[in-house]
Design an enzyme around this catalytic site. Structure first.
Site, PDB file in Angstrom:
ATOM      1  N   CYS A 237      -7.951  -6.649  60.311  1.00 36.64           N
ATOM      2  CA  CYS A 237      -8.995  -5.733  59.827  1.00 36.64           C
ATOM      3  C   CYS A 237     -10.234  -6.581  59.514  1.00 36.64           C
ATOM      4  CB  CYS A 237      -8.502  -5.009  58.575  1.00 36.64           C
ATOM      5  SG  CYS A 237      -9.818  -4.130  57.707  1.00 36.64           S
TER       6      CYS A 237
ATOM      7  N   CYS B 164      -5.220  -0.816  53.221  1.00 41.26           N
ATOM      8  CA  CYS B 164      -5.151  -0.879  54.685  1.00 41.26           C
ATOM      9  C   CYS B 164      -4.071  -1.893  55.013  1.00 41.26           C
ATOM     10  CB  CYS B 164      -6.504  -1.329  55.247  1.00 41.26           C
ATOM     11  SG  CYS B 164      -6.389  -2.004  56.911  1.00 41.26           S
TER      12      CYS B 164
ATOM     13  N   LYS C  83     -29.216   2.321  15.112  1.00 37.76           N
ATOM     14  CA  LYS C  83     -29.132   3.778  15.242  1.00 37.76           C
ATOM     15  C   LYS C  83     -27.798   4.096  15.902  1.00 37.76           C
ATOM     16  CE  LYS C  83     -31.519   7.901  16.453  1.00 37.76           C
ATOM     17  NZ  LYS C  83     -30.280   8.525  16.931  1.00 37.76           N
TER      18      LYS C  83
ATOM     19  N   TYR D 260       0.850  -1.196   0.000  1.00 33.80           N
ATOM     20  CA  TYR D 260       0.000   0.000   0.000  1.00 33.80           C
ATOM     21  C   TYR D 260       0.888   1.250   0.000  1.00 33.80           C
ATOM     22  CZ  TYR D 260      -3.239   3.583   1.561  1.00 33.80           C
ATOM     23  OH  TYR D 260      -3.973   4.736   1.644  1.00 33.80           O
TER      24      TYR D 260
ATOM     25  N   ARG E 179     -25.285  18.608  10.160  1.00 42.08           N
ATOM     26  CA  ARG E 179     -26.727  18.780  10.063  1.00 42.08           C
ATOM     27  C   ARG E 179     -27.137  20.205  10.448  1.00 42.08           C
ATOM     28  NH1 ARG E 179     -30.824  18.615  13.585  1.00 42.08           N
ATOM     29  NH2 ARG E 179     -32.818  17.970  12.744  1.00 42.08           N
TER      30      ARG E 179
ATOM     31  N   GLU F  82     -32.621  -0.758  10.900  1.00 42.53           N
ATOM     32  CA  GLU F  82     -31.188  -0.418  10.906  1.00 42.53           C
ATOM     33  C   GLU F  82     -30.733  -0.065  12.321  1.00 42.53           C
ATOM     34  OE1 GLU F  82     -31.248   3.036   8.453  1.00 42.53           O
ATOM     35  OE2 GLU F  82     -31.491   1.900   6.594  1.00 42.53           O
TER      36      GLU F  82
ATOM     37  N   SER G 202     -34.723  14.986  11.578  1.00 36.40           N
ATOM     38  CA  SER G 202     -34.376  14.081  12.682  1.00 36.40           C
ATOM     39  C   SER G 202     -35.495  13.053  12.788  1.00 36.40           C
ATOM     40  CB  SER G 202     -34.172  14.848  13.971  1.00 36.40           C
ATOM     41  OG  SER G 202     -35.240  15.728  14.152  1.00 36.40           O
ATOM     42  N   LEU G 203     -35.447  12.254  13.815  1.00 33.07           N
ATOM     43  CA  LEU G 203     -36.408  11.148  13.910  1.00 33.07           C
ATOM     44  C   LEU G 203     -37.230  11.274  15.172  1.00 33.07           C
ATOM     45  CD1 LEU G 203     -34.016   8.215  13.002  1.00 33.07           C
ATOM     46  CD2 LEU G 203     -36.020   8.878  11.698  1.00 33.07           C
TER      47      LEU G 203
END
Ligand code: 5U1
Length: 683
Positions: free
Chosen positions: A440, A434, A123, A38, A144, A121, A84-85
């Protein structure tokens, strides 16, 4: 061909090649060539463009880098508004959505049945953007904004390598606007946060903030270094293209042109199909590489979509069915420190109760004092609390601007909150402890619970409640006291029936026959988990050998490094611990002793062996199997912990490494003799 034509065609071929590699690597997740190839093709393109800048193609992958730093973002008007939804937070709300749909379609003369097809789908929890292509070339990208006007973030979007700068394939529309979500994978976010922490920069609380913060950089060079991804979810303006008849066909076409679409989308039938998709994805949510906050259902048929139209800012044909939120805001009521089995002080925040991911949460861990201070959590703070999967709820961050002035910084208690013992915190460690050990009560309780647990001494029927009572009544001060409990002493306890007491005594008696590995694990030595205890028992065979071992000797055990060896050595040289061990053995706790004969006869037991070169008399697989049957560990690389390197024909670098480290080398003949001797007397 003229020179110019030849340069241009070479350049176009290199561009196509790099983009094909990019697509295979970033979108299809199926690299075509190694990175070195690459790099070679990419550098060839860079060189050619450098020599002939006038012919550089606007969609060249080299254009993804080097965009100039902007003073601000230009406004971009969305010809087709970015909607928007509407949200649904329950199955009932989804049913109501379906009801509204079919009524509206019926009123419009379209009689839909209960099995109306929906595109379902994920979200994504990211940032919505619009990508504009002209004659297949990416020319502009925007946020947006308020849906009517967004900001021009073309240079930043170009740095996202999954966004094609040129579409490939046939019948590409003259004008194409693709709408979708830019997001960051969970792995990308943790790598980015690690980098941010390393350079002392701010860390992002969630992938959404990270995506938004990265896209709103005025310097595209910063965006380029952020691991952003893109998935399309729909279209804006389109010209000169015969529209397919369904949304799912549109998405398939976008994918064919090289635009990434979510691989987990589906076409489902009716609301039953939608809900099945929802619950299926919810159960897989934690395994997905990216965060999703719900699913989206869209009427698949574009004629129906058209007929349903829009309300002010959202389409009527789609709805987002949200998962119960995994993050919530709440308030810290108090912070206290819990003391664990090995004395570690864990700060725990007590919260004003909230529902997070469908579960009531009123406590969250702050892990350790270092982490609590890094997040600067204080009593009375408003915090974001998060719960993902089975993970214990944790505080993600503090809303500093809501802090009550004068809220005091969290301090480490000077003494153990349970026993008043000295608290120690080495500079290099994030956690405080401790130092009082088993005196303890908190450490004692936790140690006793660990001692009786299934993988340790496996004493059935001793729940936490009994241990608490026995500690309170002074019946048990250390694990050896379990073996001195009597029917009379047990019957002093609240709600202890004679039958239960007898069962407990029976289980305690049965636990006396154990194994060295279980016994070591049950002692609750810091850093010594179940696997380490087994490795120690396999290596040393006797408790006396472990108690007498030096730190360096302990480190010869596979997987025992300096930290574990130090902790174990310290435990074995602490008077109080030796007394408990002695008392346990005096009470009758024992395990099968390995005879000295057996030790002598099986030199492979718990040894680490490396095989190198070709063995003439047995296959590699057979050698490994026989060694493992004798309790040896066969590894692939030679380290200081290797006991023997078995050398066959044409041995290479491992032989050299063994010689360098002074590791004993066995020829194939030596190895076979040793192997057969051991098998005869031991296996
Ligand atoms: N998956 C998905 N997310 N999402 C967001 N689809 C989808 N569609 C959207 C939005 C705002 O809007 C279109 C239905 C217009």
């Amino acid at each position: 061909m003229t020179d110019v034509a030849s340069i241009q065609s070479t350049m176009a071929a290199l561009v196509a090649q790099v983009e094909a590699y990019n697509y295979a690597y970033f979108v299809a997740d199926n690299p075509l060539v190694p990175d070195s190839e690459y790099d070679r093709v990419y550098q060839a393109l860079v060189k050619l463009e450098h020599a002939y800048p006038a012919y550089r193609l606007p969609y060249s992958p080299t254009m993804r880098v080097g965009g100039t730093k902007a003073a601000s973002f230009r406004p971009v008007h969305h010809t087709v508004p970015m909607l928007s939804l509407d949200n649904a937070f329950s199955d009932e709300e989804v049913l109501a959505f379906a009801q509204r749909l079919s009524e509206r379609l019926k009123t419009g003369g379209m009689d839909v049945d209960a099995n109306l097809a929906f595109a379902a789908e994920p979200k994504l929890d990211g940032l919505a953007v619009s990508l504009s292509y002209y004659q297949g070339e990416f020319i502009q990208g925007s946020t947006r904004g308020d849906g009517q006007t967004g900001e021009d973030i073309t240079a930043n979007l170009k740095t996202i390598r999954t966004i094609p700068l040129k579409l490939h394939g046939a019948k590409i529309p003259g004008v194409l606007e693709v709408r979708g979500e830019v997001f960051m994978t969970k792995g990308g976010l943790s790598a980015l946060n690690k980098r941010q922490k390393d350079i002392g920069d701010k860390v992002f609380a969630n992938p959404r903030n990270a995506a938004a913060g990265s896209l709103r950089q005025l310097d595209p060079e910063i965006t380029r270094l952020r691991p952003l991804q893109f998935f399309a979810y729909g279209l804006g303006q389109v010209q000169n293209w015969p529209m397919p008849t369904t949304h799912s066909q549109v998405m398939a076409q976008l994918s064919a042109w090289g635009i990434p679409v979510p691989p987990i989308s589906a076409v489902v039938q009716g609301i039953a199909g939608c809900l099945r998709y929802y619950y299926d994805l919810q159960s897989k949510r934690d395994q997905l590489p990216y965060d999703i906050d719900g699913v989206v259902y869209k009427v698949d048929d574009l004629r129906y979509q058209q007929a349903l139209g829009f309300v002010t800012r959202a389409p009527r044909f789609a709805i987002a069915h949200k998962f119960p939120a995994e993050e919530q805001l709440t308030q810290v009521l108090a912070i206290d420190f819990q003391v664990g089995r090995t004395g570690t002080l864990t700060p725990v925040a007590h919260l004003s109760p909230v529902l997070v991911g469908g579960v009531h949460v009123s406590n969250a861990t702050l892990h350790n004092i270092g982490e609590a201070r890094r997040k600067d959590v204080r009593v009375s703070d408003t915090v974001i609390v998060r719960r993902a999967g089975d993970v214990i709820p944790e505080i993600v961050s503090v809303l500093i601007d809501r802090r009550v002035p004068g809220a005091p910084v969290l301090e480490l208690p000077p003494v153990c909150p349970v026993c008043g013992g000295r608290v120690v915190k080495p500079e290099t460690m994030a956690a405080a402890r401790c130092s009082a050990g088993l005196s303890c009560p908190a450490q004692l309780r936790e140690s006793l619970q660990h001692f009786v647990s299934r993988k340790a001494m496996a004493i059935d029927g001793i729940g936490d409640k009994w241990i608490e009572q026995w500690v309170e009544k002074g019946l048990v001060h250390n694990p050896s006291d379990f073996y001195h409990l009597t029917l009379t002493s047990l019957l002093q306890c609240d709600r202890m029936a004679e039958k239960s007491a007898q069962n407990i005594l029976h289980a305690i008696e049965a636990s006396k026959q154990t194994t060295l590995a279980r016994f070591l694990y049950a002692l609750g030595i810091r850093e010594v988990g179940e696997a380490t205890a087994k490795a120690l028992a396999d290596h040393f065979l006797t408790l006396e050998a472990i108690l007498a071992a030096e730190v360096e000797t302990l480190q010869q055990v596979p997987d025992v490094g300096p930290v574990v060896a130090e902790a174990l050595y310290l435990f074995c040289h602490t008077e109080a611990n030796l007394k408990v061990i002695q008392a346990l053995r005096a009470a009758g706790v024992s395990w099968p002793r390995v005879s000295v004969d057996a030790i002598g006869a099986n030199p492979f037991k718990a040894k680490t062996v490396v095989l190198t070169g070709t063995l003439a008399q047995l296959s590699r697989e057979e050698a490994i199997e026989r060694l493992q049957r004798l309790g040896a560990k066969v590894t692939g690389s030679v380290t200081r912990k290797t006991t023997w390197v078995v050398v066959g024909a044409n041995a290479g670098s491992k032989l050299a490494r063994a010689t360098e480290l002074g590791i004993e080398i066995l020829t194939e003949a030596d190895f076979l003799t040793k192997l057969r001797d051991s098998e005869q007397s031991y296996a």
